[in-house]
Every structure is written in C-alpha cells, then in structure tokens.
Scaffold this active site. Sequence first.
Site, PDB file in Angstrom:
ATOM      1  N   PHE A  96     -18.660  -5.971   8.520  1.00  0.00           N
ATOM      2  CA  PHE A  96     -18.203  -4.540   9.284  1.00  0.00           C
ATOM      3  C   PHE A  96     -19.167  -3.814  10.174  1.00  0.00           C
ATOM      4  O   PHE A  96     -18.184  -2.946  10.571  1.00  0.00           O
ATOM      5  CB  PHE A  96     -17.108  -3.972   8.550  1.00  0.00           C
ATOM      6  CG  PHE A  96     -16.155  -4.660   7.814  1.00  0.00           C
ATOM      7  CD1 PHE A  96     -16.113  -5.699   7.774  1.00  0.00           C
ATOM      8  CD2 PHE A  96     -14.664  -4.140   8.763  1.00  0.00           C
ATOM      9  CE1 PHE A  96     -15.117  -6.698   6.465  1.00  0.00           C
ATOM     10  CE2 PHE A  96     -13.914  -5.121   8.627  1.00  0.00           C
ATOM     11  CZ  PHE A  96     -13.878  -6.189   7.155  1.00  0.00           C
TER      12      PHE A  96
ATOM     13  N   THR B  66       0.918  -1.108   0.071  1.00  0.00           N
ATOM     14  CA  THR B  66       0.016  -0.099  -0.141  1.00  0.00           C
ATOM     15  C   THR B  66       0.995   1.404  -0.239  1.00  0.00           C
ATOM     16  O   THR B  66       1.835   1.159   1.103  1.00  0.00           O
ATOM     17  CB  THR B  66      -0.708  -0.084   1.175  1.00  0.00           C
ATOM     18  OG1 THR B  66      -1.610  -1.322   1.059  1.00  0.00           O
ATOM     19  CG2 THR B  66      -1.971   0.970   1.592  1.00  0.00           C
TER      20      THR B  66
ATOM     21  N   PHE C  85      -6.042  -6.804  -1.053  1.00  0.00           N
ATOM     22  CA  PHE C  85      -7.537  -6.771  -0.256  1.00  0.00           C
ATOM     23  C   PHE C  85      -7.257  -7.724   1.199  1.00  0.00           C
ATOM     24  O   PHE C  85      -8.664  -8.004   1.541  1.00  0.00           O
ATOM     25  CB  PHE C  85      -8.339  -6.338  -1.549  1.00  0.00           C
ATOM     26  CG  PHE C  85      -8.574  -5.363  -1.325  1.00  0.00           C
ATOM     27  CD1 PHE C  85      -8.534  -4.059  -1.281  1.00  0.00           C
ATOM     28  CD2 PHE C  85      -8.249  -5.972  -3.139  1.00  0.00           C
ATOM     29  CE1 PHE C  85      -8.651  -2.855  -1.992  1.00  0.00           C
ATOM     30  CE2 PHE C  85      -8.183  -3.934  -4.017  1.00  0.00           C
ATOM     31  CZ  PHE C  85      -8.647  -3.218  -3.499  1.00  0.00           C
TER      32      PHE C  85
ATOM     33  N   CYS D   8      -3.578  -2.729   8.915  1.00  0.00           N
ATOM     34  CA  CYS D   8      -4.003  -2.011   7.535  1.00  0.00           C
ATOM     35  C   CYS D   8      -4.839  -0.915   8.123  1.00  0.00           C
ATOM     36  O   CYS D   8      -4.199   0.562   7.802  1.00  0.00           O
ATOM     37  CB  CYS D   8      -4.425  -2.726   6.671  1.00  0.00           C
ATOM     38  SG  CYS D   8      -3.558  -3.694   5.843  1.00  0.00           S
TER      39      CYS D   8
ATOM     40  N   LYS E 211      -3.165   2.021   9.864  1.00  0.00           N
ATOM     41  CA  LYS E 211      -1.757   2.897   9.574  1.00  0.00           C
ATOM     42  C   LYS E 211      -2.751   3.873   7.948  1.00  0.00           C
ATOM     43  O   LYS E 211      -2.460   4.822   7.743  1.00  0.00           O
ATOM     44  CB  LYS E 211      -1.217   1.456   9.156  1.00  0.00           C
ATOM     45  CG  LYS E 211      -0.014   1.549   7.808  1.00  0.00           C
ATOM     46  CD  LYS E 211       1.244   0.812   7.800  1.00  0.00           C
ATOM     47  CE  LYS E 211       0.590  -0.066   5.945  1.00  0.00           C
ATOM     48  NZ  LYS E 211       0.772   0.306   5.212  1.00  0.00           N
TER      49      LYS E 211
HETATM   50  C1  UDX Z   1      -7.893  -5.443   6.118  1.00  0.00           C
HETATM   51  C2  UDX Z   1      -8.558  -5.259   4.974  1.00  0.00           C
HETATM   52  O1  UDX Z   1      -9.903  -5.755   5.366  1.00  0.00           O
HETATM   53  C3  UDX Z   1      -8.168  -5.852   3.846  1.00  0.00           C
HETATM   54  O2  UDX Z   1      -9.198  -5.246   3.186  1.00  0.00           O
HETATM   55  C4  UDX Z   1      -6.553  -5.323   3.862  1.00  0.00           C
HETATM   56  O3  UDX Z   1      -6.272  -5.474   2.557  1.00  0.00           O
HETATM   57  C5  UDX Z   1      -5.582  -5.210   5.039  1.00  0.00           C
HETATM   58  O4  UDX Z   1      -6.836  -4.637   6.509  1.00  0.00           O
HETATM   59  P1  UDX Z   1      -6.717  -6.839   8.037  1.00  0.00           P
HETATM   60  O5  UDX Z   1      -6.029  -6.557   9.007  1.00  0.00           O
HETATM   61  O6  UDX Z   1      -6.275  -8.644   8.008  1.00  0.00           O
HETATM   62  O7  UDX Z   1      -7.878  -6.378   6.717  1.00  0.00           O
HETATM   63  O8  UDX Z   1      -8.381  -6.905   9.030  1.00  0.00           O
HETATM   64  P2  UDX Z   1     -10.155  -7.466   8.774  1.00  0.00           P
HETATM   65  O9  UDX Z   1     -10.268  -8.479   8.996  1.00  0.00           O
HETATM   66  O10 UDX Z   1     -10.329  -6.216   7.417  1.00  0.00           O
HETATM   67  O11 UDX Z   1     -10.132  -6.175  10.701  1.00  0.00           O
HETATM   68  C6  UDX Z   1      -9.712  -5.178  10.712  1.00  0.00           C
HETATM   69  C7  UDX Z   1      -9.484  -5.443  12.522  1.00  0.00           C
HETATM   70  O12 UDX Z   1     -11.211  -4.158  12.582  1.00  0.00           O
HETATM   71  C8  UDX Z   1      -9.654  -5.476  13.766  1.00  0.00           C
HETATM   72  O13 UDX Z   1      -9.409  -5.892  14.415  1.00  0.00           O
HETATM   73  C9  UDX Z   1     -11.298  -6.686  13.801  1.00  0.00           C
HETATM   74  O14 UDX Z   1     -11.721  -7.003  14.974  1.00  0.00           O
HETATM   75  C10 UDX Z   1     -11.669  -4.855  13.152  1.00  0.00           C
HETATM   76  N1  UDX Z   1     -13.506  -5.317  13.054  1.00  0.00           N
HETATM   77  C11 UDX Z   1     -14.044  -5.675  11.532  1.00  0.00           C
HETATM   78  C12 UDX Z   1     -14.623  -5.104  14.006  1.00  0.00           C
HETATM   79  O15 UDX Z   1     -13.922  -4.233  14.697  1.00  0.00           O
HETATM   80  N2  UDX Z   1     -15.712  -4.472  13.818  1.00  0.00           N
HETATM   81  C13 UDX Z   1     -15.861  -5.201  12.705  1.00  0.00           C
HETATM   82  O16 UDX Z   1     -17.341  -5.296  12.283  1.00  0.00           O
HETATM   83  C14 UDX Z   1     -14.623  -5.637  11.708  1.00  0.00           C
END
Ligand code: UDX
Length: 435
Positions: free
Chosen positions: A249, A121, A152, A260, A263
């Site tokens: 989400f 990124t 992604f 991700c 940052k």
């Molecule tokens: C994310 C993006 O989803 C991905 O597309 C990108 O390339 C990298 O960043 P990731 O960091 O692996 O992926 O985790 P993700 O499953 O998206 O969750 C990120 C954070 O959000 C976690 O701490 C998770 O607990 C939190 N989260 C997620 C929530 O608090 N509520 C939700 O409904 C979803």
Amino acid sequence: MRIAIVGSGYVGLATGVSLAEVGHHVTCIDKDAGKIKMLQSGKSPIYEPGLEAFIIKNLEAGYLSFSNDIDNGCSTAEIIYITVGTPQNKDGTTDLTDIKEASIDIAKTISQDVIVVTKSTVPVGTSETLKQLIEENLVHPVSIEIVSNPEFLREGSAIHDTFNGDRIVIGATNNFAAGVIEEVNRPFNVPIVKTELRDAEMIKYASNAFLATKISFINEIATICEKVGANVDHVASAMGMDKRIGHQFLQAGIGYGGSCFPKDTKALIQLSGNVEHDFELLKSVVKVNNNQQDLLVEKAKQRFKSLTGRRVTLLGLAFKPNTNDMREAASITVVDKLIAEKAEIIVYDPVANETAKRTLPEGVNYADSFQTAVKDAEVVFILTEWEEFKQIDLSEFKRLMKIPIIFDGRNCFDLDVMRVYEIEYHSIGRPSILR
Ligand code: UDX
C-alpha cells in the site's frame, strides 16, 4: 455445520464458497432471482479469479446450494452469516436499511437456536442493535447469539485471501458462540483473534482507514517528488524495506477507489463526529484522494492548454486490476472531467467494459481491444494497471497513436525503458519524459 449466507454479493459468495470448500454445508441466499438462477447453473455473476471453479466443484459435491427463498436455507441453519451490502448515504453515514431488513426476515424464519454472524462492515454497536432487532421479530421461542466476523478480503484475490489471510477476527460477548465460529474457521489455518463485539467492528474500520492513509501519504510524497525532481517509486521501495513501514500500500497512483476505502473512511469520520471527535487526519486522507483523481486531467490540461476535441483514450476503467468492479473508480471522475473539457473519449478495459457501460455517462466510446482503443489517439491515460497493459509491446503506442503521449496514473512502465521508445511519458511522482 449447516450454514446459511444471506446476501450473495462479493463478500457473501467468497465466504459461502470458501466455507463449502472446507466441508460445511452452505446455502447462499439472495433476493435477486436472476443471480440465483445463474449461480445454480454454476456461473459466477462477478469476475473473481477462482470463484467459478469453486462454485462448480462444490455444487457438484453437494456442499453448496443457492436459493432465492430465505426460509429455505435459514430455517435449518446452525449458523447464519449476514453479508448484505451496507452502502453509504449521501452524508457519509452507513445505510443500514438492507441489513436491518435482512435481520427481520431472518428472525421470521428461525425455528431453532442459531448463531448470527455479521460480516458486512457496520458502524460500531450495530451488531448489538441487530441482535435486539432479531429477538424482537422472532416467531419461535429460540435463542440467538451474535458474532462480528469482519471481512478483509480484497476483490480480485478474494478466494486466495480467504485461505491466506493475516488474521480472522471473531468478536462476541458469548464465549460459546465465539468458540463455534472459531471451529468453523479453523480449517482455513489462519490466525484467529477473539475480541469483544465492538472491538471487532472497530478493527475493520481502523484497518481500512489506516491502509487508505498509507496510500494518501505516498501520494502526497509523490506530489513533492515531482516538484523536487525525485522518483516516488525509488523512495517508496526503500521506505518499505523498513519492516516497521512495509512495502504494501505504498504504490503511488491516481488514488484509491472500490467498495470499501472510500465508504469506510467517510463512515469512520462520521462515527468520530458522533462521539464529538474531529478525525482531522482521516479527513485529510479523503481530501488528498479526491485531489489525486483529478491529477491526470489537470496535468494534461497544462500540457495542451485545451483538451477540447482532442482524441483521448482511457486504458483501464475498473478501480483496480482483476475485477470488473467500477465502484468509486477513478475512471468515473476522469470521464466527468473530460466530458466537461469536451474531449473525444475512447475507453477500453480488458474486463470492465460492460459494467462501465452501466456506470459511465453517455458520450463515451467503447473499444474492444487495446489496438482499436489506442489507434489515432492524441493522448492515452492509464487508469488501471492491468497486466495486459504492462506487457504491451511499447512500440505499439508509437505505431498506433497520432501523437505518442501517455499520462500513466499507475506508473506501469520503467522510465529507462520509456526513454528508449521515444514516447512522451508523464506518470505519478516521477520525472516526466519529454520528446
Ligand atoms: C480493500 C481492503 O484491502 C480489504 O481488506 C477490505 O476488506 C476491502 O477493501 P479492495 O477494495 O478489494 O480491498 O482493494 P485493495 O486492493 O485494497 O485496493 C483499494 C484501492 O486502493 C484500489 O483502488 C487500489 O488501486 C488502491 N491502491 C492500493 C493504491 O492506490 N495503492 C496501493 O499501494 C494499494
């Protein structure tokens, strides 16, 4: 195709292994000799479901190799993916040191025309800068094209996501290069979107910022739900049935972490500032998330007046389940706050204990099972919604804890079920159950 992957972290490994799986000849390169040795013996340095099986399979089939030497894979590659880390500087800007260094190293090895793909990124415009940097450092008179192909994948489901993604974005100014990368990705059978270079770079930031916004939005709704006596899970569930909103989400909790969202949101705020736009909405998203991570300790402080000397157990340390990644995990903030409160801290994560030892400050006691962690605890905080915790026999809390009081930052349990077990239970955006 002969493909080199420069940078064998999460993104590099998931990309390289998946490309090998669909029949490309892939060499994954990394500066870390220890990591490469491990990979060569078929061991994954990261916890990622399905990754190790693919590594072993493709090593044996001869589609995948690992090297410590950038010359090795890059000099004969037709395509070079750059997947090195782009961490954030203290001021929120993106640290491009490693990606620039990698580009210069690549330039020195190239001896034939090649397509360079940026997967890391990077701020909008960086791919163009990298192309120029590579051209300035070429040793042989070859031609290079640059393509932006943002990643992604989610940690914990990286391999699944690669084969089941919603779209693959290919940004390029050169149609031939875009076409080649389209062909490389065709076996994944995922819709492909071709755009300009800058669009592709922006799509990544905009997508992550939007998902982070959804999380902070539902967390704000959760706070209001608590004050008006509503249940955020019921609210989110019915909201999500509206197809324009969707269910994903919308899970309220102690905030987002990981490599991700924290940052990328800050980098987009910075990027907006550079073009004289104050991205107020995104600034609020970040502020809400910071407050959210403090929430459980604040609630516990209100409940007990003081946490000094109290035996507090944290269940779950990783930033989310199915990973041992501790980057920007809420547990870091919670531990800092509990240390300031002089609580006695016991922690347990089914997978992340070892990474946590390298991340969390001294003074934290690590338990090797749920039972030892919870035994004699006066308070339990749940910070990661691991399946192991969700499946636990709830009577264990009552049996093992000194006083069964739970502050659940991930809404792991049904309120009606909790009532049956007579456990004091506080969660996010839902009515508390008092004994
Ligand atoms: C994310 C993006 O989803 C991905 O597309 C990108 O390339 C990298 O960043 P990731 O960091 O692996 O992926 O985790 P993700 O499953 O998206 O969750 C990120 C954070 O959000 C976690 O701490 C998770 O607990 C939190 N989260 C997620 C929530 O608090 N509520 C939700 O409904 C979803």
